[in-house]
Design an enzyme around this catalytic site. Sequence first.
Site, mmCIF file in Angstrom:
data_model
loop_
_atom_site.group_PDB
_atom_site.id
_atom_site.type_symbol
_atom_site.label_atom_id
_atom_site.label_comp_id
_atom_site.label_asym_id
_atom_site.label_seq_id
_atom_site.Cartn_x
_atom_site.Cartn_y
_atom_site.Cartn_z
ATOM 1 N N ASP A 199 89.053 51.204 -55.054
ATOM 2 C CA ASP A 199 88.620 50.657 -56.339
ATOM 3 C C ASP A 199 87.095 50.691 -56.434
ATOM 4 O O ASP A 199 86.461 51.529 -55.800
ATOM 5 C CB ASP A 199 89.173 49.231 -56.506
ATOM 6 C CG ASP A 199 89.548 48.914 -57.928
ATOM 7 O OD1 ASP A 199 88.636 48.813 -58.765
ATOM 8 O OD2 ASP A 199 90.758 48.750 -58.210
ATOM 9 N N ASP A 218 85.755 49.276 -33.938
ATOM 10 C CA ASP A 218 85.460 50.486 -33.164
ATOM 11 C C ASP A 218 84.196 51.197 -33.642
ATOM 12 O O ASP A 218 83.742 52.155 -33.014
ATOM 13 C CB ASP A 218 86.639 51.461 -33.241
ATOM 14 C CG ASP A 218 87.868 50.946 -32.518
ATOM 15 O OD1 ASP A 218 87.699 50.187 -31.543
ATOM 16 O OD2 ASP A 218 88.989 51.291 -32.936
ATOM 17 N N ASP A 233 79.044 53.939 -39.062
ATOM 18 C CA ASP A 233 79.041 52.486 -39.301
ATOM 19 C C ASP A 233 79.963 52.070 -40.442
ATOM 20 O O ASP A 233 79.614 51.211 -41.260
ATOM 21 C CB ASP A 233 77.609 51.981 -39.584
ATOM 22 C CG ASP A 233 76.675 52.156 -38.394
ATOM 23 O OD1 ASP A 233 77.176 52.435 -37.294
ATOM 24 O OD2 ASP A 233 75.453 52.013 -38.579
ATOM 25 N N HIS A 254 85.692 45.007 -60.891
ATOM 26 C CA HIS A 254 87.131 45.218 -61.005
ATOM 27 C C HIS A 254 87.793 45.185 -59.637
ATOM 28 O O HIS A 254 88.813 44.515 -59.425
ATOM 29 C CB HIS A 254 87.382 46.566 -61.689
ATOM 30 C CG HIS A 254 88.823 46.923 -61.869
ATOM 31 N ND1 HIS A 254 89.567 47.573 -60.910
ATOM 32 C CD2 HIS A 254 89.661 46.731 -62.920
ATOM 33 C CE1 HIS A 254 90.792 47.772 -61.340
ATOM 34 N NE2 HIS A 254 90.884 47.276 -62.575
ATOM 35 N N ASN A 268 93.187 28.387 -46.658
ATOM 36 C CA ASN A 268 91.817 28.118 -46.233
ATOM 37 C C ASN A 268 91.142 27.067 -47.100
ATOM 38 O O ASN A 268 89.918 26.929 -47.082
ATOM 39 C CB ASN A 268 90.991 29.400 -46.244
ATOM 40 C CG ASN A 268 90.806 29.975 -47.650
ATOM 41 O OD1 ASN A 268 91.500 29.582 -48.580
ATOM 42 N ND2 ASN A 268 89.880 30.908 -47.803
ATOM 43 N N ALA A 356 100.293 56.829 -61.000
ATOM 44 C CA ALA A 356 101.528 56.038 -60.958
ATOM 45 C C ALA A 356 102.772 56.890 -61.164
ATOM 46 O O ALA A 356 103.811 56.630 -60.551
ATOM 47 C CB ALA A 356 101.465 54.930 -62.009
ATOM 48 N N SER A 408 96.370 46.691 -63.780
ATOM 49 C CA SER A 408 95.492 46.602 -62.610
ATOM 50 C C SER A 408 95.771 45.350 -61.807
ATOM 51 O O SER A 408 95.566 45.326 -60.589
ATOM 52 C CB SER A 408 94.023 46.601 -63.039
ATOM 53 O OG SER A 408 93.538 47.900 -63.232
#
Length: 968
Positions: A199, A218, A233, A254, A268, A356, A408
């Site tokens: 996205d 890694d 990186d 978005h 959380n 889609a 979306s």
Amino acid sequence: MNNYQKIVARSLIVVLIGLMYPLYGQVDYLFMDYHKALEQQAVLPGHIIFRISEDAASALDDPQTVPRQIQVLLDQNRTERAFRVFPRHRPPAEKFHRSGQRLSDLSRIFEVVVPEPEQVLPLMQKIAASGLVDYVQPRFIPETQAFFTQYPSRSGHSREAYFPNDSLLHEQYYLENIAAFQAWAISKGDTNTVVAVVDTGVDLEHPDLIDAIFYNWDDPINGEDSDNDGYVDNFYGWDLGEGNNDPSFNRSAHGLHVSGIATATADNEEGIAGVGFHSRLLPVKIDDEFGRLVMAYEGVVYAADQGAHVINCSWGSHFNAGPFGQDIINYAVLNRDAVVVAAAGNANNDRPFYPASFDHTVSVAATDSLDIKTHFSTYNPFVDVSAPGSAVLSTWVYNGYMLGNGTSMASPVVAGAAAILRSHFPQLDALQIGALIRMSADPIDDLEGNQNYAGQLGFGRLNMFRALTENRPFIWIPEHLTDEEWLADVRPGDTFPLEMKLQNLLAPASSVKAVLTANSARVSFITDTLHMGAIDSLEVISNTGNPFWVKTDDHLPVNHPVIFTVTFFDQDDQRIGRQSFIRRLNLNYVNVFAGPITTTVSARGAIGFNYPDYSQGKGLLFNNAYTVLKSGGIILGNSTHQVVDNVYGSMPGMFSQSLRPEILPYVQYDDPHAPIRVNGSVRGHSATGPPPLDVTVDYGVYFWDEDPAEDFFIIRYEITNHSATPYQNFFAGFFADWLLRNAKLHRAALHVPARLAYSYSDGGGHYAGIQLLNDGGMRHYAFDNQGAQGSMRIDNGFSDFKKYTALTSNRFNAGIYQANNDISSLITSGPHVLLPGESLEVAFAIHLADELQDMLSNTEQALVYYRAIADLVTDLPPAAIDNCTEPIRLYPNPVKDQATIVFCDNLQGEYMLSLHDMQGRPVWHREISPDRDASREVTIAFDGLKGGIYLLRLQGSDVNFTLRVLKM
């Protein structure tokens, strides 16, 4: 402390907590739409993508390069050298998925940038015509599918003790709709399950996402590619759109909103709970600095290569991304075993939306809190499942939250559920997880408000609990056995079978019934229901020998698309699968395979391709090599203002539509020894005048698949003047824009005695020519397409003025004046006077050969065959002769091994029947008495005779009759 250091510190804390509490988190899309797409900014200007064919790639010394013929085309357009879109990819070790489908090879996909965007379409056409590529297309740019409304307040939140402790949980109505709470009691997913959100990027420090991100330990931030994956990186994910390791959003948040729906950290005490609960987020940013989703499909590949279990695509376009897009989806699902979930679109229509609507994608439509289709959601037979997509609360900028609307939003709801399923059922592959999602959905078609969309909202609204707890069969179609190209030749009134393979992806089925339906009133069914019996889990069967049978009506339109749907039921008539597919019937072109020649004839009588769509057609191939033709067809003219044709027109890449098909071309194989014939009729009106040129052109194209006629084919045009005006300066010519692998060596010339305009390579071989077969005046114009040495220039437009001027002029050679110069030939019959209502026949033979002498020899054979097909009735059945207008008839004619002679009833007594060659020399003779043979017919052997024209003579006291016979 920088962001990376913060993450490391937070991660160490998480690791320590994990050591103290080891059970925590351990619960289980051509050409034809290009200009429209360009106007709508749906393609990236100047960019072309193509895939080298497997055969062409195997002949390359360096897999990083393209074939020389394509490189010459690129050099002519001053492009940069073509580059591989996926340079680190190699061909897959195995060619097929376990379902039998071919795996994608992304290593053969190249991209090139054209400095002048208006040259994109002509260059695509040339690349397609090279015969070296599987496909060529623009780079399509999809769009996101969402719109947002400000979330009003964060006060007044209450926590439900039974639910996770996230502060805004009570605002997430969609979790209850999809039975997430019941599902989480069974499985909360796993931190090792990765959802890639391809996205516009995320907020790496959003409090509801920072602990949900899948960090690549890694490859820590050290300025090196520590994991040797080609990305330096890529610790947080990657920004493909701007080419760096920071996938933070830039122009659009978005992706931030989408990410939270699927993967926001649950339990959380902060904000919302992601549907995927413990699942992790891989951010893949695909938009550039202007917010354009320029690397959308590459983002899918990146996610798949990074090991994502689920890939969410909350973007797309009604412009089909073409074979490139399907290639990418196949790669992710079949090669890399990733579930690809995509938004169905926000257009509130039934048009396919990509990715889609591609095969193997889970397409998601949007519903509201009452499970009713939203006012914006797309709906079509390719939707797989619906999910809440209205007023969906998720993460937003400045550590906030926002209500979003769109497919979306619905797509990541399903993606999060897919992540839960992947961790709970690790033994199931991506195709099976998609089947679980479809099969367990709650039906919603019968709800008030949804009835008008029945069958177009997928299997229903997502139900996570049922997906985790129900085990039912799911039947799908992994492979269609009825060839699409064969179906394209289905004509009005035809009956045809649909054969396919079927596979059961889930629980065993004891009794399977398959029912075929279609969205078109132009087809009906002779057999629409099949009883397939028991199908075990993962078993693959086929309906070969017991196919569906379909019939078209007598008014089937040209290029008619039909959406067929096969629905599968169990013994209790419960639905256990459904799949839709589009097939185009009655196409206005046919592909012909005759001996060493392969080509295409369009409904307008053009050769090579169904212009302007170079994806429709084979070109002109000899011995399965490369196409030698870009454009081939007839040009008719009476003045510079009275021209009709079926070759390209005055604008680059645009083609004349002045010849309009009234009768489709059809292929006849009346007899295995007779010519393969493609027949059709078109009506032509010139665009200007006055008065306009008004003609009908009836054409027949004749092919033979054996010596001595296998290296050429003949085109006959019968042109009729439908106006009230005589045409005093009428010309009819066949035009060919030739292609060769090395344009520097490409030449055009004329052999006057053979009336043959031909092209060839100065390096030897590759001869292609046009022979004028009918008598009368002849003109020949050899083009240097770029206008070298005074040639008419046609690469920048081929106007009616230029066409008529070329019809009436002579230029005998091309290609010898300038390197890298495309060439064309036009050989013309005329001038003719064509009176009102009068007809004129012109005919040409198209020749292919490796040597000029072979071609010249074949011109003599072509004349023989032309005179034969012009004079002979080739398909008369062996029946009584009408009124005895002729004493004998012979069938078949042309003849291969033997033929039957039918005698008129009036013949009485003794006769001599003899066969002679064209020089009058006798081949054999036989005395006959027709009145003594009750059947009044006799069979004559022709085997052992050389091919060509023979004279069959019947002589007697009252008869002296000669019949021409063509021996194949």
